[in-house]
Scaffold this active site. Structure first.
Site, PDB file in Angstrom:
ATOM      1  CB  SER A 158      -0.928   0.012   1.217  1.00 22.85           C
ATOM      2  OG  SER A 158      -1.707  -1.149   1.242  1.00 22.85           O
TER       3      SER A 158
HETATM    4  N1  SAM Z   1      -0.849  -4.907   4.034  1.00 23.00           N
HETATM    5  C1  SAM Z   1      -0.083  -5.188   2.856  1.00 23.00           C
HETATM    6  C2  SAM Z   1       1.335  -4.682   2.938  1.00 23.00           C
HETATM    7  O1  SAM Z   1       1.723  -4.105   3.979  1.00 23.00           O
HETATM    8  O2  SAM Z   1       2.084  -4.909   1.990  1.00 23.00           O
HETATM    9  C3  SAM Z   1      -0.763  -4.753   1.596  1.00 23.00           C
HETATM   10  C4  SAM Z   1      -1.961  -5.567   1.341  1.00 23.00           C
HETATM   11  S1  SAM Z   1      -2.453  -5.695  -0.350  1.00 23.00           S
HETATM   12  C5  SAM Z   1      -3.099  -4.102  -0.659  1.00 23.00           C
HETATM   13  C6  SAM Z   1      -3.879  -6.752  -0.120  1.00 23.00           C
HETATM   14  C7  SAM Z   1      -3.508  -8.183   0.179  1.00 23.00           C
HETATM   15  O3  SAM Z   1      -4.683  -8.883   0.564  1.00 23.00           O
HETATM   16  C8  SAM Z   1      -2.941  -8.942  -1.013  1.00 23.00           C
HETATM   17  O4  SAM Z   1      -1.684  -9.475  -0.698  1.00 23.00           O
HETATM   18  C9  SAM Z   1      -3.971 -10.043  -1.264  1.00 23.00           C
HETATM   19  O5  SAM Z   1      -3.417 -11.238  -1.763  1.00 23.00           O
HETATM   20  C10 SAM Z   1      -4.552 -10.207   0.129  1.00 23.00           C
HETATM   21  N2  SAM Z   1      -5.876 -10.852   0.169  1.00 23.00           N
HETATM   22  C11 SAM Z   1      -6.927 -10.691  -0.673  1.00 23.00           C
HETATM   23  N3  SAM Z   1      -7.969 -11.441  -0.268  1.00 23.00           N
HETATM   24  C12 SAM Z   1      -7.569 -12.078   0.873  1.00 23.00           C
HETATM   25  C13 SAM Z   1      -8.214 -12.985   1.749  1.00 23.00           C
HETATM   26  N4  SAM Z   1      -9.482 -13.393   1.577  1.00 23.00           N
HETATM   27  N5  SAM Z   1      -7.508 -13.440   2.820  1.00 23.00           N
HETATM   28  C14 SAM Z   1      -6.226 -13.050   3.030  1.00 23.00           C
HETATM   29  N6  SAM Z   1      -5.571 -12.194   2.213  1.00 23.00           N
HETATM   30  C15 SAM Z   1      -6.232 -11.707   1.150  1.00 23.00           C
END
Ligand code: SAM
Length: 209
Positions: A57
């Site tokens: 992000s």
């Molecule tokens: N917090 C992260 C960082 O510090 O880098 C950024 C998060 S990124 C915007 C969103 C993440 O959510 C992705 O890695 C994606 O694979 C994960 N994601 C999406 N759906 C999910 C789910 N149902 N359970 C767990 N992770 C999920």
């Protein structure tokens, strides 16, 4: 840009006032969490690709979410969407000796985030492969829950897994725009605040898009 410029921008604009959050950013360099080809852009204020269609992000978004979550020492935190592990690491600094459980649905990202976290020597982050759209029942209840992917709604399971006086933040909306909602649970009543518009990659899984 470097981290000091970002922090002075946050201070000047009243985005972050809390010194312990600033210290957490200073001791958790973003360039350690971005792929090699983007290292030079690590302190630019935008999201960066981390592979598998996912992103780390934007720094200002991480700052706003960290402050809105109001984490305190000793908290047990659930993060849904580990991605690179940067947000989890920042929270782990703040809540130490508390713990951060972080759930990620993409197995390759789980592996990479674990390495990123290990390199910083953080012992209070536990990264779990799974579908966080249902929360993480095994380790519930949590003092804080932070969702870092766009969700169609605040789901009941997350609320159930939140302690009394707990705080949850999540970007909620459709695939093209979301509102950052802060949910506070008090005496089993739920209070919701709208913290403004954001854009996140979608939450997948059973209760996602
Ligand atoms: N917090 C992260 C960082 O510090 O880098 C950024 C998060 S990124 C915007 C969103 C993440 O959510 C992705 O890695 C994606 O694979 C994960 N994601 C999406 N759906 C999910 C789910 N149902 N359970 C767990 N992770 C999920």
């Amino acid at each position: 840009m470097d981290i000091k410029e970002l922090i002075s921008y946050w201070k000047k604009n009243g985005i972050i006032r809390d010194e312990k959050i600033i210290q957490a950013f200073l001791s958790t360099p973003r360039h350690l969490f971005v792929p090699d080809e983007y290292k030079e852009e690590a302190y630019n204020d935008y999201p960066l690709p981390i592979g598998h269609g996912q992103t780390i992000s934007q720094p200002t978004t991480v700052a706003i979410m960290t402050q809105a979550l109001m984490p305190v020492k000793g908290n047990k935190v659930l993060e849904i969407g580990t991605g690179s592990g940067w947000q989890a690491a920042i929270l782990a600094r703040i809540v130490d000796p508390g713990i951060v459980y972080s759930v990620e649905i993409v197995p390759e990202l789980v592996e990479r985030a674990r390495k990123n976290i290990a390199r910083l020597g953080l012992k209070n982050v536990c990264i779990i492969h799974g579908d966080g759209s249902k929360g993480l029942r095994e380790y519930a209840p949590f003092d804080r829950i932070i969702v870092t992917a766009a969700s169609p709604r605040i789901n009941d399971e997350w609320i159930k897994q939140l302690k009394n006086n707990g705080i949850l933040i999540a970007p909620v909306g459709n695939l093209w725009s979301q509102k950052m909602l802060r949910v506070t649970k008090k005496n089993n009543k739920i209070f919701i605040e709208d913290l403004g518009g954001f854009l996140f990659v979608p939450l997948r899984g059973e209760k996602g898009f």
